[in-house]
Design an enzyme around this catalytic site. Structure first.
Site, short mmCIF file in Angstrom:
data_model
loop_
_atom_site.label_atom_id
_atom_site.label_comp_id
_atom_site.label_asym_id
_atom_site.label_seq_id
_atom_site.Cartn_x
_atom_site.Cartn_y
_atom_site.Cartn_z
N ARG A 77 0.85 -1.18 0.00
CA ARG A 77 0.00 0.00 0.00
C ARG A 77 0.89 1.24 0.00
O ARG A 77 1.68 1.44 0.92
CB ARG A 77 -0.92 0.00 1.23
CG ARG A 77 -1.71 1.26 1.37
CD ARG A 77 -2.76 1.23 2.47
NE ARG A 77 -3.38 2.54 2.53
CZ ARG A 77 -3.20 3.43 3.50
NH1 ARG A 77 -2.48 3.12 4.57
NH2 ARG A 77 -3.76 4.62 3.43
N HIS A 121 -2.58 11.05 0.73
CA HIS A 121 -2.06 10.83 2.09
C HIS A 121 -1.42 12.14 2.54
O HIS A 121 -0.23 12.21 2.81
CB HIS A 121 -1.08 9.65 2.09
CG HIS A 121 -0.88 9.01 3.43
ND1 HIS A 121 -1.06 7.68 3.67
CD2 HIS A 121 -0.49 9.53 4.63
CE1 HIS A 121 -0.80 7.39 4.94
NE2 HIS A 121 -0.44 8.50 5.54
N GLU A 167 -7.24 8.62 6.11
CA GLU A 167 -7.52 9.28 7.38
C GLU A 167 -7.98 10.73 7.25
O GLU A 167 -7.28 11.65 7.71
CB GLU A 167 -6.29 9.21 8.29
CG GLU A 167 -5.78 7.80 8.52
CD GLU A 167 -4.71 7.71 9.60
OE1 GLU A 167 -4.20 8.75 10.03
OE2 GLU A 167 -4.39 6.58 10.02
N ASN A 295 -7.45 2.02 9.60
CA ASN A 295 -6.16 2.11 10.28
C ASN A 295 -6.42 2.07 11.77
O ASN A 295 -7.20 2.87 12.29
CB ASN A 295 -5.45 3.41 9.92
CG ASN A 295 -5.08 3.49 8.45
OD1 ASN A 295 -5.22 2.51 7.71
ND2 ASN A 295 -4.63 4.66 8.01
N TYR A 297 -4.66 1.91 15.65
CA TYR A 297 -3.46 2.04 16.48
C TYR A 297 -3.72 1.84 17.97
O TYR A 297 -2.95 1.20 18.67
CB TYR A 297 -2.77 3.39 16.25
CG TYR A 297 -2.09 3.43 14.89
CD1 TYR A 297 -0.82 2.91 14.73
CD2 TYR A 297 -2.73 3.93 13.77
CE1 TYR A 297 -0.19 2.89 13.50
CE2 TYR A 297 -2.12 3.91 12.52
CZ TYR A 297 -0.85 3.39 12.40
OH TYR A 297 -0.24 3.35 11.17
N GLU A 348 -3.58 -0.02 7.99
CA GLU A 348 -2.40 0.33 8.79
C GLU A 348 -2.59 -0.21 10.19
O GLU A 348 -3.69 -0.15 10.75
CB GLU A 348 -2.21 1.85 8.93
CG GLU A 348 -1.73 2.55 7.70
CD GLU A 348 -1.55 4.06 7.91
OE1 GLU A 348 -1.33 4.51 9.06
OE2 GLU A 348 -1.66 4.78 6.92
C1 FCB Z 1 -1.22 7.23 10.66
C2 FCB Z 1 -0.77 7.76 9.33
C3 FCB Z 1 0.56 7.24 8.89
C4 FCB Z 1 1.54 7.09 10.02
C5 FCB Z 1 0.90 6.39 11.19
C6 FCB Z 1 1.82 6.19 12.36
O1 FCB Z 1 -2.11 8.14 11.23
O2 FCB Z 1 -1.71 7.44 8.33
O3 FCB Z 1 1.02 8.08 7.86
O4 FCB Z 1 2.06 8.31 10.35
O5 FCB Z 1 -0.24 7.06 11.61
#
Ligand code: FCB
Length: 447
Positions: A77, A121, A167, A295, A297, A348
């Protein structure tokens, strides 16, 4: 290693983005982006760093593709830098810029990897910011659709998918409400208007690509988290509900339900996007998608009295983000109950670790555990009935982590920025094994 099974078509990938890795900021006619400008503002990026050189990927394309192929990666990607292919954001396209992505896509296919393209992006052509305040202007959504159409005509026959935005919450909120990201505005109303224009541009781009007969699956990439109250008090639970509405539902509802969530609209009040919504917009925004990229985290931990530090039972990453893998299962199960979802990719997932090369090795045990736990959480979501199509680790290699500069390392490959030497971390070797083991399992299933 945990024992998770995915179906044999499950896509194993890694992700990067243009501004974070390419460098070559002044090469071959690339125009400036809002991130080039933002990095010049004192205090905005740690150590005043920028993406001028980054991982120099633009000049090391073949070497990087070989490295990915050696790791057995099945899908990559990447994002296209709009100002590299259309320096002014409107008008003439730059053949040399387009040629780079052409080589990238062909280079992936030649090595047996699927190209997953993202159109935006965060590196908006600076010319559009200067001339019309970028995404504050409705016209930028139409310029984006023109750009999308061009990419569709050049790459649409060979890519495995096209995502419009990465995002949009970050673009709108961090770029315009908090000023933490480019273009650096601190204005709630601007953020709300920008979010609407981003969503509109997404729908316009989908429509343009479909009108041109592009066959690649089309979608969007949203960053999402479940939101929990710091306590079970009604006030904290209400805070969590509002954060979820502003972060997740604000993008999901327009796309899947044709409206903004009432709770968040009420919170925005007079600062909301009402003034820029035109009749027919939700019909465009709701153009059916072939996939949804998520994405993930960490979770949101909300309290009525402002941000609270979560317990972090599994620790915190180098970004100080709580490790909370079960949030991925919870999020996907909730989305699946609330919306009619197309196939979902985790586009992500990853963590920053403060790791370094010692005797040619990088022992990033924390990153391995992070991926392992999140893949298991993803498998749990699949077993609950979520249509999970693939997983992209963030990131292939250490890169420019936006406002955090180069200090935060998210890669499974270490980059020495002084020499541009790449070193496979233990996590890269581990990921190679996961992919290979899965391929073996898939073979035995077929047999
Ligand atoms: C996300 C972004 C990516 C990277 C990660 C850690 O928010 O899409 O570009 O910075 O975080």
């Amino acid at each position: 290693m945990k024992n998770y099974n995915f179906d044999e078509n499950f896509v194993w990938g890694v992700a990067t983005s243009s501004y974070q890795i390419e460098g070559a900021a002044g090469d071959d006619g690339r125009g400036a982006s809002i991130w080039d400008e933002f990095c010049k503002i004192p205090g905005k990026v740690v150590n005043g760093e920028n993406g001028d050189v980054a991982c120099d990927h633009y000049h090391r394309l073949d070497q990087d593709l070989d490295m990915m192929a050696d790791l057995g990666i099945k899908a990559y990607r990447f994002s296209i830098a709009w100002p590299r292919v259309q320096p002014e954001g409107k008008g003439a396209f730059n053949e040399k810029g387009l040629a780079f992505y052409d080589r990238l896509v062909d280079g992936l296919l030649k090595r047996g990897m699927q190209p997953f393209a993202t159109l935006y992006h965060w590196d908006l052509p600076q010319a559009l910011q200067a001339a019309q305040q970028g995404w504050e202007s409705r016209d930028t959504a139409y310029r984006f659709a023109d750009y999308a159409r061009k990419i569709g005509s050049v790459l649409g026959d060979r890519v495995a998918s096209i995502a419009t935005h990465n995002e949009p919450w970050c673009t709108a909120w961090l770029g315009n409400a908090t000023g933490y990201f480019a273009p650096g505005n601190e204005d709630l109303k601007k953020a709300a208007n920008v979010s609407h224009h981003l969503l509109l541009s997404h729908g316009l781009a989908l429509q343009a690509l479909r009108a041109d007969g592009v066959k690649a699956p089309l979608g969007i990439v949203l960053n999402q988290s479940p939101a929990h109250g710091a306590t079970n008090s009604p006030e904290d639970l209400a805070a969590a509900s509002l954060e979820y509405a502003k972060f997740v539902s604000w993008y999901m509802d327009p796309i899947f339900k044709g409206k903004y969530p009432a709770e968040a609209l009420q919170w925005y009040g007079d600062n909301g996007p009402q003034g820029v919504i035109r009749e027919g917009d939700f019909g465009i925004i709701g153009t059916p998608m072939d996939f949804l990229g998520i994405n993930y985290y960490t979770r949101i931990f909300a309290s009525a009295s402002g941000p609270k530090r979560p317990p972090g039972e599994l620790g915190f990453t180098d970004m100080d983000w709580e490790v909370y893998p079960q949030g991925l299962t919870e999020l996907l199960a909730r989305l699946n109950a609330e919306y009619t979802l197309p196939p979902v990719y985790i586009t992500e997932n990853g963590c920053a670790v403060n790791d370094s090369v010692v005797n040619g090795r990088v022992h990033d045990r924390e990153r391995i555990d992070f991926y392992d736990l999140h893949l298991a959480a993803l498998a749990d979501a699949a077993s609950l009935g979520v249509d999970v199509a693939g997983y992209f680790a963030w990131s292939l290699m250490d890169n420019f982590e936006w406002a955090s500069g180069y200090a935060k390392r998210f890669g499974m490959v270490h980059v020495d920025y002084a020499t541009q030497k790449r070193t496979l971390k233990d996590s890269a070797l581990w990921y190679r094994d996961v992919i290979a083991r899965h391929a073996a399992q898939a073979d035995s299933l077929e047999a």
